[in-house]
Design an enzyme around this catalytic site. Structure first.
Site, mmCIF file in Angstrom:
data_model
loop_
_atom_site.group_PDB
_atom_site.id
_atom_site.type_symbol
_atom_site.label_atom_id
_atom_site.label_comp_id
_atom_site.label_asym_id
_atom_site.label_seq_id
_atom_site.Cartn_x
_atom_site.Cartn_y
_atom_site.Cartn_z
ATOM 1 N N GLY A 178 0.909 -10.176 4.171
ATOM 2 C CA GLY A 178 1.946 -9.414 4.857
ATOM 3 C C GLY A 178 1.540 -9.202 6.308
ATOM 4 O O GLY A 178 1.358 -10.158 7.061
ATOM 5 N N VAL A 179 1.326 -7.949 6.654
ATOM 6 C CA VAL A 179 0.954 -7.591 8.036
ATOM 7 C C VAL A 179 -0.340 -8.285 8.475
ATOM 8 O O VAL A 179 -0.514 -8.565 9.669
ATOM 9 C CB VAL A 179 0.756 -6.059 8.148
ATOM 10 C CG1 VAL A 179 0.649 -5.630 9.598
ATOM 11 C CG2 VAL A 179 1.875 -5.312 7.483
ATOM 12 N N ASP B 97 0.836 -1.203 0.000
ATOM 13 C CA ASP B 97 0.000 0.000 0.000
ATOM 14 C C ASP B 97 0.878 1.262 0.000
ATOM 15 O O ASP B 97 0.685 2.179 -0.809
ATOM 16 C CB ASP B 97 -0.886 -0.045 1.254
ATOM 17 C CG ASP B 97 -2.042 0.943 1.236
ATOM 18 O OD1 ASP B 97 -2.253 1.594 0.201
ATOM 19 O OD2 ASP B 97 -2.730 1.054 2.267
HETATM 20 P P1 ADP Z 1 -1.639 -6.963 3.944
HETATM 21 O O1 ADP Z 1 -1.891 -5.886 4.951
HETATM 22 O O2 ADP Z 1 -2.866 -7.211 3.048
HETATM 23 O O3 ADP Z 1 -1.110 -8.207 4.554
HETATM 24 P P2 ADP Z 1 1.033 -6.129 2.993
HETATM 25 O O4 ADP Z 1 1.336 -4.946 2.164
HETATM 26 O O5 ADP Z 1 1.545 -6.139 4.388
HETATM 27 O O6 ADP Z 1 -0.578 -6.321 2.944
HETATM 28 O O7 ADP Z 1 1.548 -7.426 2.257
HETATM 29 C C1 ADP Z 1 0.912 -8.025 1.172
HETATM 30 C C2 ADP Z 1 1.933 -8.702 0.278
HETATM 31 O O8 ADP Z 1 2.532 -7.733 -0.588
HETATM 32 C C3 ADP Z 1 3.077 -9.381 1.019
HETATM 33 O O9 ADP Z 1 3.249 -10.688 0.486
HETATM 34 C C4 ADP Z 1 4.293 -8.492 0.706
HETATM 35 O O10 ADP Z 1 5.485 -9.250 0.630
HETATM 36 C C5 ADP Z 1 3.928 -7.956 -0.654
HETATM 37 N N1 ADP Z 1 4.555 -6.690 -1.070
HETATM 38 C C6 ADP Z 1 5.048 -5.686 -0.320
HETATM 39 N N2 ADP Z 1 5.516 -4.684 -1.093
HETATM 40 C C7 ADP Z 1 5.303 -5.060 -2.387
HETATM 41 C C8 ADP Z 1 5.558 -4.487 -3.674
HETATM 42 N N3 ADP Z 1 6.133 -3.283 -3.794
HETATM 43 N N4 ADP Z 1 5.195 -5.193 -4.789
HETATM 44 C C9 ADP Z 1 4.615 -6.402 -4.680
HETATM 45 N N5 ADP Z 1 4.341 -6.998 -3.510
HETATM 46 C C10 ADP Z 1 4.679 -6.350 -2.381
#
Ligand code: ADP
Length: 165
Positions: free
Chosen positions: A117-118, A32
């Site tokens: 991710g989080v 995000d």
């Molecule tokens: P959520 O809150 O839905 O878990 P996150 O952003 O914490 O979302 O993580 C979702 C996924 O996106 C994770 O697998 C993370 O490794 C991945 N991620 C983080 N940054 C990027 C990026 N720039 N491009 C693609 N995937 C990403």
């Protein structure tokens, strides 16, 4: 066609990239944050007009400075052990994003691993839900990309794709 790529989703030249957003749609960490940084401040300004987004639903914004024409923001479920509707909600994120894309004439779309991710969704279970949802739409898109942020995640997706093809 489903393509597994490893890298930064903000760099992809597709019609739409999907954002794993939070309910406010006003930015956060992880993918995000990366999308808001790459799209520029206009994305935040635009998203203020959207009134947030419920978990499992999706909303669309212009891509602004991104190579992608649109950002489709969806809000994945927070993992609480899997008994609180998480699988259905995660599936809804993919389906609602794909439907919104179709309604906006999107031919190519890229997804990050929503909730992995989080939000703590187990990556193996999330990958199965993601791939199955994408497979139901392959005939209506030119390209659906599963964008993984690590080689380990990409290997997992490739394995799931083989098992479920
Ligand atoms: P959520 O809150 O839905 O878990 P996150 O952003 O914490 O979302 O993580 C979702 C996924 O996106 C994770 O697998 C993370 O490794 C991945 N991620 C983080 N940054 C990027 C990026 N720039 N491009 C693609 N995937 C990403």
């Amino acid at each position: 066609m489903i393509e597994v790529v490893c890298g930064d989703i903000t760099a992809l030249e597709v019609d739409a990239i999907v954002n794993a957003a939070n309910n406010s749609l006003l930015g956060g960490g992880g993918v995000d944050g990366a999308i808001h940084r790459a799209a520029g401040p206009q994305l935040l300004t635009f998203n203020r007009t959207l009134g947030g987004c419920k978990t499992g639903k999706a909303k669309i914004s212009p891509g602004f400075r991104l190579p992608a024409r649109y950002v489709i923001s969806t809000v994945g479920p927070v993992w609480h052990g899997g008994e609180q509707g998480e699988p259905e909600l995660l599936r809804s994120c993919y389906v609602n994003s794909l439907e919104l894309a179709l309604a906006n004439n999107v031919c190519s779309i890229a997804f990050p691993g929503i909730s992995t991710g989080v939000y703590g969704y187990p990556k193996d279970q999330a990958a199965v839900i993601a791939i199955r949802a994408m497979q139901a739409y392959t005939d209506r898109f030119k390209k659906i990309i599963a964008c993984c942020f690590s080689e380990a995640d990409a290997a997992l997706y490739r394995e799931v794709l083989q098992e479920h093809s």
